[in-house]
Scaffold this active site. Structure first.
Site, PDB file in Angstrom:
ATOM      1  N   CYS A 254     -58.341  56.527 -26.060  1.00  0.00           N
ATOM      2  CA  CYS A 254     -59.510  57.152 -25.428  1.00  0.00           C
ATOM      3  C   CYS A 254     -59.164  57.829 -24.101  1.00  0.00           C
ATOM      4  CB  CYS A 254     -60.631  56.127 -25.246  1.00  0.00           C
ATOM      5  SG  CYS A 254     -60.312  54.819 -24.027  1.00  0.00           S
ATOM      6  N   HIS A 302     -63.669  52.024 -22.113  1.00  0.00           N
ATOM      7  CA  HIS A 302     -63.695  53.173 -23.024  1.00  0.00           C
ATOM      8  C   HIS A 302     -64.226  54.389 -22.267  1.00  0.00           C
ATOM      9  CE1 HIS A 302     -63.527  55.092 -26.942  1.00  0.00           C
ATOM     10  NE2 HIS A 302     -64.702  55.636 -26.703  1.00  0.00           N
ATOM     11  N   HIS A 314     -64.540  61.915 -28.408  1.00  0.00           N
ATOM     12  CA  HIS A 314     -63.702  60.801 -27.948  1.00  0.00           C
ATOM     13  C   HIS A 314     -62.757  60.363 -29.058  1.00  0.00           C
ATOM     14  CE1 HIS A 314     -66.211  57.268 -29.729  1.00  0.00           C
ATOM     15  NE2 HIS A 314     -66.560  58.378 -30.339  1.00  0.00           N
TER      16      HIS A 314
END
Length: 338
Positions: A254, A302, A314
């Site tokens: 990420c 994240h 993402h």
């Protein structure tokens, strides 16, 4: 592979539960409400998702430890260069002092009273004595410089030893976090392999693309030209696989996707999601514009890039490709405008 036996309400996961129930469990959002009989599959999916979340957190810790190790390696290398240069300087100073001492000896550097007593020409002796005084003062300055240089060298060596110890700890941390990630992923794969073929295929389809369509991003404009360039970069790798610890271009985690995308815009972002949340100005989610970083969970484990109209891009988790998802897919921790 599967049988048609019905599961008792209190039974655990059973491989033979039936393909239809597996599909419903793994792709509930696409196929509608789940019947009660699909609960064991739901539990398996939830456990896999939990393991992926923990693996992602460990991945960010791995990234941080790796970044620290890289920084320390550079610092140790720089310290070793400084130590070598300082040692060379000290050697030169010692040679110079040795030359001065030799010159003093050859010039008659003996007790002044005896030198005057045995001198054939007192006037010549006094001239020599004045020269020796100057040499002695110069030599004393050189000695003080040498002592100062040796103290600096000692400090540099002590600092290098500390950096090497820190580097060793960082390397061990990298190895520990790597082991944690691999353990979580191995357990998740074992759980996924315990599903029927149909359930596993449905989970894989859901992981690859939750909707299979490009969403409407609305008409909002990027916050800056660099944000626009980062958006274009992120969109260019849509569909690339999630690879833990990777920062492109053939795979991403990420934070690696965010770092790589902004690097294409000429902007250096820190490596981890925890650091990326401080890489710009914090703004409310209500003011988010395309290119802003959306950081998730209370531990900032994240991160995604806002695309507009409630959508982000993402790298979700292992087994999933770079994709679009709703901004509210996870609890939003903060929003950063780079």
């Amino acid at each position: 592979m599967g049988s048609h036996r019905r599961l008792a309400p209190t039974s655990g996961f059973n491989r033979g539960a039936g393909a239809a129930l597996c599909v419903l469990s793994a792709a509930a959002s696409a196929l509608g409400a789940l019947p009660a009989a699909a609960a064991p599959h739901d539990n398996t999916k939830a456990e896999v998702d939990r393991l992926y979340t923990e693996a992602e957190k460990a991945t960010e810790a791995y990234n941080k430890a790796g970044e620290n190790a890289g920084t320390l390696r550079r610092q140790v290398s720089d310290a070793q260069d400084r130590i070598a240069r300082q040692q060379e300087r000290i050697n030169t100073m010692r040679e110079s002092l040795g030359s001065l001492a030799g010159a003093q000896y050859r010039s008659g550097g003996i007790d002044p009273a005896l030198a005057l007593l045995f001198s054939d020409d007192p006037a010549d002796y006094l001239d020599k004595a004045a020269a020796l005084d100057r040499i002695g003062a110069h030599q004393a300055d050189r000695l003080r410089d040498l002592q100062s240089a040796m103290r600096e060298l000692s400090q540099e060596r002590a600092e290098a030893i500390r950096k090497l110890a820190d580097l060793d700890r960082s390397r061990k941390a990298v190895a520990a976090h790597k082991k944690t990630v691999e353990k979580k992923l191995a357990k998740a794969r074992t759980l996924l392999n315990s599903l029927s073929y149909a359930a596993r295929a449905a989970y894989d389809r859901a992981s690859r693309d939750a909707r299979g369509v490009i969403p409407d991003f609305g008409s909002a404009l990027p916050a800056s030209p660099r944000a626009a360039a980062a958006i274009a970069a992120a969109r260019s790798v849509l569909g690339m696989p999630y690879i833990w610890g990777a920062s492109g271009p053939s795979g991403f985690d990420c934070s690696g996707l965010m770092q790589w995308s902004y690097a294409q815009a000429g902007v250096h972002l820190p490596r981890t999601s925890q650091e990326q949340r401080y890489a710009g100005r914090r703004i409310p989610l209500s003011e988010a514009r395309p290119g802003d970083l959306i950081v998730y969970r209370s531990d900032a484990s994240h991160v995604a890039m806002y695309m507009g109209n409630g959508e982000v891009i993402h790298a979700p988790h292992p087994g999933a490709a770079v994709r679009y998802d709703p901004v509210n897919m996870l609890p939003v921790s903060s929003v950063t405008r780079v």
